[in-house]
Design an enzyme around this catalytic site. Sequence first.
Site, mmCIF file in Angstrom:
data_model
loop_
_atom_site.group_PDB
_atom_site.id
_atom_site.type_symbol
_atom_site.label_atom_id
_atom_site.label_comp_id
_atom_site.label_asym_id
_atom_site.label_seq_id
_atom_site.Cartn_x
_atom_site.Cartn_y
_atom_site.Cartn_z
ATOM 1 N N CYS A 10 0.647 -1.171 -0.203
ATOM 2 C CA CYS A 10 -0.036 0.090 -0.043
ATOM 3 C C CYS A 10 0.752 1.349 0.068
ATOM 4 O O CYS A 10 1.547 1.586 0.890
ATOM 5 C CB CYS A 10 -0.815 -0.213 1.224
ATOM 6 S SG CYS A 10 -1.650 1.517 1.421
ATOM 7 N N CYS A 52 -0.027 3.838 2.697
ATOM 8 C CA CYS A 52 0.653 3.356 4.061
ATOM 9 C C CYS A 52 2.106 3.354 4.188
ATOM 10 O O CYS A 52 2.526 3.679 5.364
ATOM 11 C CB CYS A 52 0.501 1.576 4.083
ATOM 12 S SG CYS A 52 -1.277 1.306 3.952
#
Length: 123
Positions: free
Chosen positions: A34, A37
């Site tokens: 991600c 993230c």
Amino acid sequence: MKKTDSQRSHLQGATVEQTVSQPLKLIWFSAQWCGPCQHMAPIVEATADKYRNQIHTIKVDVNADPKLADDFQIRGIPTLVLMQDGAVIDRQVGATSQAELSQWLAQHLSNQQLPDQHLPAQQ
């Protein structure tokens, strides 16, 4: 600054209640693949250091522990879940700045009432 397990931990295959007993827990749901993230990683780490005596930060990889992500009804990442006394009190979905994250946590810390504090009776 060296990170210690008491400041931040990775959670996999355990319940949140099995972690340390600081009143507030910040659970950071993320994944290695991600992009947002990865962008949030230094922000969450710096914030965890800043509030290390007040909030225990726990990182959960949704791929490594999909059951925990499902238990918390995580539908998008990154997601930050704030817990107090075993209950979810707030959550944020999506990337955020360090200033916004600190403000969000400070707001909850200022609302936190310590067990031995009592508000005066209203007259």
